[in-house]
Write a protein that holds these residues in place. Sequence first.
Motif, PDB file in Angstrom:
ATOM      1  N   HIS A  86       0.826  -1.210   0.000  1.00  0.00           N
ATOM      2  CA  HIS A  86       0.000   0.000   0.000  1.00  0.00           C
ATOM      3  C   HIS A  86       0.862   1.263   0.000  1.00  0.00           C
ATOM      4  CE1 HIS A  86      -3.319   2.683   0.883  1.00  0.00           C
ATOM      5  NE2 HIS A  86      -2.677   3.121   1.959  1.00  0.00           N
ATOM      6  N   ARG A  87       1.873   1.287   0.879  1.00  0.00           N
ATOM      7  CA  ARG A  87       2.709   2.482   0.992  1.00  0.00           C
ATOM      8  C   ARG A  87       3.805   2.539  -0.061  1.00  0.00           C
ATOM      9  NH1 ARG A  87       0.868   1.183   5.931  1.00  0.00           N
ATOM     10  NH2 ARG A  87       0.377   2.822   7.452  1.00  0.00           N
ATOM     11  N   PHE A  88       4.225   1.366  -0.527  1.00  0.00           N
ATOM     12  CA  PHE A  88       5.327   1.303  -1.482  1.00  0.00           C
ATOM     13  C   PHE A  88       4.931   0.398  -2.651  1.00  0.00           C
ATOM     14  CE2 PHE A  88       7.046   1.718   2.842  1.00  0.00           C
ATOM     15  CZ  PHE A  88       7.732   2.928   2.729  1.00  0.00           C
ATOM     16  N   PRO A  89       4.038   0.882  -3.504  1.00  0.00           N
ATOM     17  CA  PRO A  89       3.549   0.020  -4.594  1.00  0.00           C
ATOM     18  C   PRO A  89       4.651  -0.441  -5.539  1.00  0.00           C
ATOM     19  CG  PRO A  89       2.825   2.297  -4.880  1.00  0.00           C
ATOM     20  CD  PRO A  89       3.378   2.194  -3.503  1.00  0.00           C
ATOM     21  N   GLU A  90       5.795   0.255  -5.527  1.00  0.00           N
ATOM     22  CA  GLU A  90       6.886  -0.176  -6.400  1.00  0.00           C
ATOM     23  C   GLU A  90       7.496  -1.502  -5.947  1.00  0.00           C
ATOM     24  OE1 GLU A  90       8.845   2.691  -3.373  1.00  0.00           O
ATOM     25  OE2 GLU A  90       6.888   2.336  -4.307  1.00  0.00           O
ATOM     26  N   THR A  91       7.144  -1.959  -4.746  1.00  0.00           N
ATOM     27  CA  THR A  91       7.634  -3.273  -4.298  1.00  0.00           C
ATOM     28  C   THR A  91       6.809  -4.418  -4.864  1.00  0.00           C
ATOM     29  OG1 THR A  91       6.256  -3.338  -2.301  1.00  0.00           O
ATOM     30  CG2 THR A  91       8.417  -2.250  -2.121  1.00  0.00           C
ATOM     31  N   HIS A  99       1.054  -5.865 -16.108  1.00  0.00           N
ATOM     32  CA  HIS A  99       0.096  -5.611 -15.033  1.00  0.00           C
ATOM     33  C   HIS A  99       0.790  -5.699 -13.680  1.00  0.00           C
ATOM     34  CE1 HIS A  99      -2.756  -7.547 -18.141  1.00  0.00           C
ATOM     35  NE2 HIS A  99      -2.828  -6.225 -18.253  1.00  0.00           N
ATOM     36  N   ARG A 100       0.606  -4.686 -12.859  1.00  0.00           N
ATOM     37  CA  ARG A 100       1.150  -4.742 -11.517  1.00  0.00           C
ATOM     38  C   ARG A 100       0.212  -5.562 -10.637  1.00  0.00           C
ATOM     39  NH1 ARG A 100       5.287  -2.358  -9.120  1.00  0.00           N
ATOM     40  NH2 ARG A 100       5.552  -0.795 -10.769  1.00  0.00           N
ATOM     41  N   LEU A 101       0.755  -6.594 -10.017  1.00  0.00           N
ATOM     42  CA  LEU A 101      -0.044  -7.464  -9.167  1.00  0.00           C
ATOM     43  C   LEU A 101      -0.243  -6.818  -7.808  1.00  0.00           C
ATOM     44  CD1 LEU A 101       1.621 -10.887 -10.074  1.00  0.00           C
ATOM     45  CD2 LEU A 101      -0.231  -9.684 -11.241  1.00  0.00           C
ATOM     46  N   SER A 102      -1.324  -7.147  -7.169  1.00  0.00           N
ATOM     47  CA  SER A 102      -1.677  -6.505  -5.909  1.00  0.00           C
ATOM     48  C   SER A 102      -1.319  -7.395  -4.731  1.00  0.00           C
ATOM     49  CB  SER A 102      -3.174  -6.188  -5.880  1.00  0.00           C
ATOM     50  OG  SER A 102      -3.522  -5.492  -4.701  1.00  0.00           O
TER      51      SER A 102
END
Length: 656
Positions: A86-91, A99-102
């Motif tokens: 949540h705070r560091f979506p680049e991780t 697609h960036r996975l959640s």
Amino acid sequence: MTHLRYGGDYNPEQWPEEVWAEDVELMRRAGVNTVTVGVFSWARIEPRPGERDFGWLDRVLDLLHAGGIDVFLATPTASPPPWLGHRFPETLPVDFDGHRLSYGSRNQFCPSSPVYREHALSLVTDLAERYGGHPALKLWHVGNELGQVCHCDVTAEHFRRWLRDRHGSLDALNDAWSTAFWSQRYGEWAEVIPPRRAPYLINPAQRLDFARFCSDALLECFVAERDVLRRVTPDVPATTNFMGLQQPMDYWELARHEDVVSHDWYPDPADPTSHVMSALSFDLMRSLKRGPWLLMEQAASAVNWRRRNPPKPAGQLRAQSVQAVARGADAVCFFQWRASRGGAEKYHSGMVPHAGTDSRVFREVVALGADLRALAPVAGAPVPASVAVVLDWESWWAAQLDAHPSGDFDLVTRLRDFYEPLFDLGVTVDFAHPSGDLSGYRLVVAPNLYLVRDAEPLVSYAAGGGTVVMGFFSGVVDEHDRVHLGGYPAPFRELLGLRVEEMVPLGPDEVLTCASASLGEFTADFWYDDLRAEGAEVVATVVGSGADGVPVVLRNRYGAGTAWYVGTRPSPDFMRRLMDRVVAEAGAGPASRPPRGVEVVRRGDVLFVVNHGTSEVRVDVPGDHVDLLTGASVTGSVALGEFGVAALAPALPSGG
């Protein structure tokens, strides 16, 4: 170790604290002596960035130690908490399609992310400093089932750094990747990216290097954590759990950096031949560090992730566990101790099932604990093998790239084609890297070695008197996925005494009829090589069809040794006949052949006999023995019922 480890993943954070004392009592009742703690506990230990909640873990470790139960303590870095994503979506990882996975599942991290690594190592440091001196701690369990792959921009920059180190210059990269093809030449490093969704086929050398890079990136994560642990606790060994025949990581390389190999393995109860792949995977784990290994996870009964998940039938749990010990395991553990009430794996069985202790599964768990105590004499003992099977991860990666003669080529299937007849013959094997020392083996089998950096170890082995068996689609490309010219398999043509001009994949329903004067008629499918002998003896040929007369099995004398080539996929019955002859000629066979579905494996002085079938069998075991599991005397033969097992130690001389 002087005994075998027995236990499983223990996740007390899933349960109210009043359950913990009951857990320890039940563990003692079951004979559990070791549990893995903390694999998925990051969010519990660090509920918010920088905070630490170790109180609950203090109480758990103290309680286990007071109950006489040792701990494999995990670094919980495989499953970051929601706040990190949540705070560091680049991780968070990005897939092949961009697609960036959640978060909301597990394994949701980019191995190249410096932010992920910073938070992970901070937690590992605090964990090591707090528990490094705890008397329950016996082993560090780093992460969990490493295999993550990411295609994000952070990964791209890491990939470019890795490529600079590997190739040195863009000119060298362009040469290695054959970028003159399709106008792919790179003019600056910023243009180089990980493989991503493209209109058509992606450069195979790029994909091969990316597979190497992904393995190395995960290795960096492991080594970074291991180094922290070694600095704080230099006398506590470290491992991470492998997953059998898993592609993303080169297990030969990873095994070099850990103190002991551990393994997660889940055979399918619905597959009556699953014990063959179990044996294969266990032999591989033993071979990675040439010694005992740990079965870190298996299922007490059903799993939750197949399309259909039947429970294990009564007795199979014992047979599979003893099979692991026979093939070198010094620990038999499970996922997990207590089956979860909620979450994605609530239908994955536990040592304590939903039904509780008044259940078949728990009774079998308790009985297995007693069996493993009886098997303590084999702890640390070697498993001798006179046959080696060659396996190379980068060749595996290359062999299963796109745009090959057959899109159905599968290395694991090719391994099984050669391993299963050896299993049926009662031959125990080691696995070996193609650059490794092969001198201690009478027979070396290479089911597939598509990519060849250096043919010399295999060639020299045969020249010195060894026997080599090689399967098709071998010796085709170099380390950059460039074809070795001059006819396949160019690096091994002299060794094998043949030349392949074309590779011919067969249709799904195509079957060849083949004949051998010495080994009889047989059928073959999937593939054949259009080849001619150049000095090799033709052992079998195709009969009829457009391939009439094409050699498919050849034998060549080379130096003081022998090389066999199998240029098709013969039927299983023929492979047993062929390997029977090869093993006999090489002097690599066992004294007797077990019935089908039965394995006989020697570990140290103990002869293990395991019946994986449902019918009673009688197995010849010359000499006088004592069954460690029952205390019974056994002379000449042993009878085993459904999933029956025996562990036969030499009987002491009368009066001894």
